[in-house]
Every structure is written in structure tokens, then in C-alpha cells.
Design an enzyme around this catalytic site. Structure first.
Site, PDB file in Angstrom:
ATOM      1  N   GLY A   1       2.261   2.427   3.294  1.00 36.30           N
ATOM      2  CA  GLY A   1       2.214   1.495   2.160  1.00 36.30           C
ATOM      3  C   GLY A   1       0.928   0.693   2.145  1.00 36.30           C
ATOM      4  O   GLY A   1      -0.088   1.068   2.753  1.00 36.30           O
ATOM      5  N   ASP A   2       0.967  -0.442   1.473  1.00 35.47           N
ATOM      6  CA  ASP A   2      -0.219  -1.290   1.351  1.00 35.47           C
ATOM      7  C   ASP A   2      -0.490  -2.127   2.598  1.00 35.47           C
ATOM      8  O   ASP A   2      -1.627  -2.578   2.814  1.00 35.47           O
ATOM      9  CB  ASP A   2      -0.041  -2.266   0.179  1.00 35.47           C
ATOM     10  CG  ASP A   2       1.170  -3.169   0.419  1.00 35.47           C
ATOM     11  OD1 ASP A   2       2.281  -2.630   0.562  1.00 35.47           O
ATOM     12  OD2 ASP A   2       0.988  -4.399   0.512  1.00 35.47           O
TER      13      ASP A   2
ATOM     14  N   VAL B   1       6.245  -3.482  -3.460  1.00 35.56           N
ATOM     15  CA  VAL B   1       6.117  -2.019  -3.432  1.00 35.56           C
ATOM     16  C   VAL B   1       4.633  -1.653  -3.268  1.00 35.56           C
ATOM     17  O   VAL B   1       3.812  -1.875  -4.162  1.00 35.56           O
ATOM     18  CB  VAL B   1       6.722  -1.399  -4.702  1.00 35.56           C
ATOM     19  CG1 VAL B   1       6.469   0.108  -4.739  1.00 35.56           C
ATOM     20  CG2 VAL B   1       8.219  -1.692  -4.748  1.00 35.56           C
TER      21      VAL B   1
ATOM     22  N   THR C   1       7.911  -7.091   3.857  1.00 41.99           N
ATOM     23  CA  THR C   1       6.848  -7.204   4.866  1.00 41.99           C
ATOM     24  C   THR C   1       6.705  -8.655   5.291  1.00 41.99           C
ATOM     25  O   THR C   1       6.770  -9.548   4.443  1.00 41.99           O
ATOM     26  CB  THR C   1       5.512  -6.754   4.236  1.00 41.99           C
ATOM     27  OG1 THR C   1       5.636  -5.377   3.925  1.00 41.99           O
ATOM     28  CG2 THR C   1       4.335  -6.975   5.173  1.00 41.99           C
TER      29      THR C   1
HETATM   30  C1  SD4 Z   1       5.332  -1.286   1.687  1.00 46.56           C
HETATM   31  N1  SD4 Z   1       4.650  -3.450   0.945  1.00 46.56           N
HETATM   32  O1  SD4 Z   1       5.468  -0.565   2.667  1.00 46.56           O
HETATM   33  C2  SD4 Z   1       5.478  -2.762   1.899  1.00 46.56           C
HETATM   34  C3  SD4 Z   1       6.913  -3.132   1.840  1.00 46.56           C
HETATM   35  C4  SD4 Z   1       7.180  -4.560   1.500  1.00 46.56           C
HETATM   36  O2  SD4 Z   1       8.520  -6.165   0.629  1.00 46.56           O
HETATM   37  O3  SD4 Z   1       6.398  -5.404   1.567  1.00 46.56           O
HETATM   38  N2  SD4 Z   1       8.287  -4.909   1.035  1.00 46.56           N
HETATM   39  O4  SD4 Z   1       5.122  -0.859   0.562  1.00 46.56           O
END
Ligand code: SD4
Length: 315
Positions: A189-190, A212, A159
Site C-alpha cells: 500500500g501507500d 486506502v 495504519t
Molecule cells: C494501506 N493505507 O495498506 C494502508 C491501510 C490503512 O487505514 O491505512 N488503513 O493501504
């Protein structure tokens, strides 16, 4: 009172972003911050530069698709002066999930939109719409589909997360991502979840996360980082001890912990990073042009050094 405080503020500013891919946009944004540009503008400059760039397969155009070959984006935004939040989840064909999230923050209600409704709102609002799946991303998808082994949870996602303190004392945080490669259709996701993927309060600090999402959301880590800043911890200690402690907690309770990285900046412009993997990030402030650093976890939190040519293995 707030205005007086702002007037008394020096023109000190700080910009921090996740991953090396943010470096080019950071250089554009810092030129603007030097001319009293706002934190909101800086976020948009950094994030849209990454969203547009087809070299990056984890954000915006050319992002990697979900299990059925469709690119679905998440994005979030928070302004620390007003506590306005905007977010979009699982939205398709929008050139900039971040711009759409920011636009959602301008509405009185309906600040977090997902799926079809988010795309409809983008069209009604005159946002740029486009096919996001490039030939290259499609080829990566087809190759991956042909492989029998399950996808590791940390393959094919990063991200772009940005925190900024501008010269007027405003803090803001934003994110944009295509999420986990081969995620289930509809998975969010977050990154668009306020308090997990991002948080900003101009009276305290701002934070953003990458890694994650299913792990980051378990600890509401961006909010928790800002809460620790409020308790008086310095940003480096707040971010690094938070990620180290939370990683240990996940291992204790669940037997394992996936990748988590966090950036933050406080209202004085001091920044900090926490990570449980090798993680690159970019920082600039009124005295230092954008520079890429690498953080690696150690026993107390993490060590930080300048990025060098031996770091090609980190995004
Ligand atoms: C997610 N946090 O969709 C994001 C992906 C991400 O480094 O940041 N990857 O879970």
C-alpha cells in the site's frame, strides 16, 4: 545556520498520530519529549506500542492476514533533518516493521526492501522475529473466508501514522500497517511509499496518511500536504482542502473515492487533519497532554471536535 536556528528554537514540540489506538503510546512518548526526547524516539515509542498490542488487528502482531492467511507488513520512516528514508513492504514475521524501516534509513543504499529480502535483512540485523498471526486474527480470517460477499475496501485496516516536531526543531514521520485485510499476497500500500504514506522536511513540515493506499498513492498525498505547507498554507487548511479536493477529483475522474485521511504538522508545531470519512486521531504538545479528536468531512474540508462516548463507531 541550521544549528543556530535549532539552538534558537524554543522547546516547543508537537506529536500527532492516526487513530485512537495511538493514544497509549502517545502518553509514553510525550513524557520523553518533555525531557528533550527526539522525534525519532517519539515515533518509535508510539508505533511500537501499537505494533505490539494484540487488540489492534491492523498493525504488527495480531494484524489481519492477506488472502492466503499470511500477515504481511508495510512500514515507513523519514527524518526531516537529513531527508533519510527507510521503508519495508510486504515483510513477514518481523515484530516491528517500523524499526526495520528505520534501520533501512541508516544504510547508504537499499533504503526500501520488500518481501523475503526485507525479512532476511531483519534477521541479519538482529530484529525481533515472531509469528504475527494470532488465534483471534485467524478466526476473523476464517469467518470472513466463509462469507460469500466481497470485502468492502475499508474493512479491517488502519495504519498507525505519526508526525512529530521535537524540541530541537526536527520533524519526522513514520508508519506501520498490516495493510488491507484479504489483500493479494505481495500487495503493497501507500504506507511504505515515501511521499504517499509519509513525508518529512524539517524546514517545512511532516505528513502521514491512512486509508486506502491505492487512492492515497494516486495523489502522493503526504508530499503534496508538505508542499502546500511550503506555499504558506496553515496545516489545517493544507490537509483538509487537499483531501476534499482530491476526493472530488477521484469522483470526477473515476466515479468514486475510497477512504483517505491525512495528518500533518508544520515547523512551528501547528497541526492539521484532512479526511473524507469519520476519522479519529491523537494530538499532544508541550502545553497539552495527548487527547483524542474526531474529524468529519464537511463542505469546506472537515470539522474537528474532541472524541466522546458516542464515537465508539470510529477506531
Ligand atoms: C494501506 N493505507 O495498506 C494502508 C491501510 C490503512 O487505514 O491505512 N488503513 O493501504
Amino acid at each position: 545556520m541550521r544549528l543556530i536556528n535549532k539552538e534558537l528554537k524554543s522547546m516547543k514540540w508537537t506529536l500527532i498520530a492516526t487513530w485512537k489506538m495511538a493514544a497509549e503510546g502517545m502518553r509514553l512518548a510525550e513524557a520523553n519529549l518533555r525531557k528533550s526526547g527526539s522525534a525519532d524516539q517519539a515515533l518509535e515509542t508510539v508505533i511500537t506500542a501499537v505494533e505490539k498490542d494484540p487488540r489492534f488487528h491492523s498493525v504488527g502482531y495480531s494484524g489481519l492476514p492477506n488472502q492466503v492467511g499470511v500477515v504481511q507488513l508495510d512500514g515507513g520512516y523519514m527524518n526531516g533533518d537529513t531527508l533519510s528514508i527507510g521503508a519495508v513492504g510486504c515483510v513477514e514475521k518481523v515484530a516491528s516493521a517500523f524499526k526495520l524501516a528505520r534501520h533501512c534509513a541508516d544504510q547508504q543504499f537499499n533504503n526500501f526492501l520488500v518481501g523475503e529480502g526485507a525479512a532476511q535483512f531483519a534477521v541479519q540485523s538482529g530484529m525481533e522475529m515472531m509469528e504475527l498471526l494470532t488465534l483471534e486474527a485467524q478466526m476473523i480470517y476464517e469467518q470472513r473466508r466463509a462469507e460469500p460477499k466481497p470485502l468492502s475496501s475499508y474493512k479491517g485496516h488502519d495504519t498507525v501514522g505519526v508526525c512529530c516536531l521535537d524540541g530541537q526543531g526536527t520533524l519526522a514521520a513514520g508508519t506501520s500497517t498490516s495493510g488491507l485485510f484479504m489483500k493479494k499476497p505481495g500487495r503493497v500500500g501507500d504506507s511504505p511509499v515515501c511521499g504517499s504514506g509519509f513525508y518529512a522536511d524539517s524546514e517545512i513540515g511532516a505528513a502521514a496518511a491512512t486509508g486506502v493506499g491505492e487512492e492515497i498513492m494516486k495523489g502522493c498525498l503526504s508530499y503534496e500536504a508538505v508542499r502546500r505547507l511550503q506555499q504558506g498554507q496553515d496545516p489545517q487548511r493544507a490537509a483538509s482542502s487537499l483531501v476534499a479536493e482530491f476526493t472530488r477529483k477521484l469522483i470526477r475522474k473515476r466515479g468514486r473515492a475510497e477512504a483517505i485521511s491525512l495528518i500533518c504538522v508544520d515547523k512551528e508545531g501547528r497541526w492539521g487533519v484532512g479526511t473524507n470519512i469519520k476519522f479519529a486521531f491523537v494530538v499532544s504538545d508541550q502545553d497539552h497532554p495527548a487527547r483524542v479528536y474526531v474529524a468529519e468531512p464537511d463542505q469546506d474540508g472537515c470539522t474537528i471536535r474532541a472524541w466522546n462516548d458516542t464515537d465508539q463507531d470510529v477506531d
